[in-house]
Design an enzyme around this catalytic site. Structure first.
Site, PDB file in Angstrom:
ATOM      1  N   GLU A  34       0.821  -1.209   0.000  1.00  0.00           N
ATOM      2  CA  GLU A  34       0.000   0.000   0.000  1.00  0.00           C
ATOM      3  C   GLU A  34       0.859   1.265   0.000  1.00  0.00           C
ATOM      4  OE1 GLU A  34      -3.058   0.251  -0.565  1.00  0.00           O
ATOM      5  OE2 GLU A  34      -3.607  -1.856  -0.445  1.00  0.00           O
ATOM      6  N   TYR A 117      -6.603   6.234   4.391  1.00  0.00           N
ATOM      7  CA  TYR A 117      -6.712   5.209   3.354  1.00  0.00           C
ATOM      8  C   TYR A 117      -5.871   3.979   3.700  1.00  0.00           C
ATOM      9  CZ  TYR A 117      -5.540   2.308  -0.503  1.00  0.00           C
ATOM     10  OH  TYR A 117      -5.318   1.195  -1.252  1.00  0.00           O
ATOM     11  N   ASP A 135      -9.750   4.898  -2.014  1.00  0.00           N
ATOM     12  CA  ASP A 135      -8.651   5.465  -2.784  1.00  0.00           C
ATOM     13  C   ASP A 135      -9.262   6.316  -3.893  1.00  0.00           C
ATOM     14  OD1 ASP A 135      -9.627   3.625  -4.615  1.00  0.00           O
ATOM     15  OD2 ASP A 135      -7.636   2.919  -5.231  1.00  0.00           O
TER      16      ASP A 135
END
Length: 287
Positions: A34, A117, A135
């Site tokens: 991520e 996020y 996102d």
């Protein structure tokens, strides 16, 4: 699960891309993916992710590495502050959480470089919690579904409310895929979208303006990379990763041989970020 949710999930089972981090539930591997994928193309991330985990398979091994080693491996991904954040996050995970990535939203948010996020993504994709993930792709999908621009609070609330019980991993991965391949920023392929029947913007005939335009958490166009300070920073950092750069070579290494003042500004920004060090003679090296 509603029929609309089921239709979206079924589409995901047929169309989800086979990305390596989608095959793991290891929290550290998911966190690394991520952080790496923020504002970086997936094709560039895949080999770096594999190399990173081969070298530092857990937070403890990353925390004991020199920052310079992490920055060196990061070369080519851009936005090298993320390498520093991940290195620092590994140290916090070891120091505060016994070396295990925490399974708690607030604890994840307390890690360096981890925002709403990323925290939600780790909970959904590593721990399979039924949380909403937003996102830029999902934010665009949500704005069009609702037929209007959304605030950040509204987008996160809408995302959380849409997750079907017990399907957080599949739901969020599917919406990301949907946003990147079908509900695209330009020329969305609405006829192929499993959510077409419940999309307010589509039902209205796709009238302008696109509700995703200007909606919170939907990325806008970035300034051109070519000729930017970001490009110069990347060049200089890559040069330093290859060996010490003398004070007289900074301009050339940054791709700014005729603009020494700007090259110096770029160098100072990297030093201020902790990504490079400067010795008494002005030479630059990795920390």
């Amino acid at each position: 699960m509603t029929p609309d949710q089921q239709r979206v999930i079924d589409w995901g089972h047929r169309h989800l891309s086979d990305l390596p981090w989608r095959r793991t539930r290891d929290p550290w591997a998911v966190l690394v993916s991520e952080v790496m994928a923020q504002q970086t193309q997936v094709a560039r991330v895949v080999p770096k992710w594999a190399s990173f985990l081969a070298r530092w398979p857990d937070p403890a091994s990353c925390a004991t590495a020199r920052l310079g080693e992490v920055v060196e491996l990061w070369s080519g991904l851009g936005y090298p502050r993320r390498a520093r954040h991940l290195h620092r996050a590994a140290g916090v995970i070891v120091g505060r959480h016994g070396g295990a990535v925490p399974e708690d939203h607030e604890a994840l948010l307390a890690l360096p470089g981890v925002g709403p996020y990323t925290a939600s993504a780790v909970l959904a994709f590593a721990f399979e919690h039924d949380v909403g993930v937003v996102d830029t792709n999902i934010a665009r999908v949500l704005a069009r579904w609702h037929g209007r621009r959304l605030t950040a609070t509204e987008a996160r609330a809408a995302s959380a409310a849409a997750v079907p019980d017990g399907h957080g991993w599949w739901w969020n991965q599917t919406l990301m895929q949907l946003g990147s391949t079908v509900c695209r920023p330009r020329e969305p392929r609405c006829d192929e979208c499993p959510a077409e029947p419940c999309c307010a913007w589509r039902s209205a005939g796709n009238p302008p303006p696109d509700p995703a335009s200007g909606s919170a958490l939907v990325s806008g166009r970035q300034a051109p990379f070519a000729g930017s300070d970001r490009q110069a920073r990347g060049r200089l950092l890559a040069a330093v990763a290859g060996g010490t750069v003398s004070a007289g070579d900074v301009g050339g290494a940054a791709g700014l041989p005729s603009d020494p003042a700007r090259a110096e500004r770029v160098a100072r920004s990297l030093v201020a970020d902790g990504l490079i060090e400067r010795d008494a003679d002005g030479a630059l090296r990795l920390p």
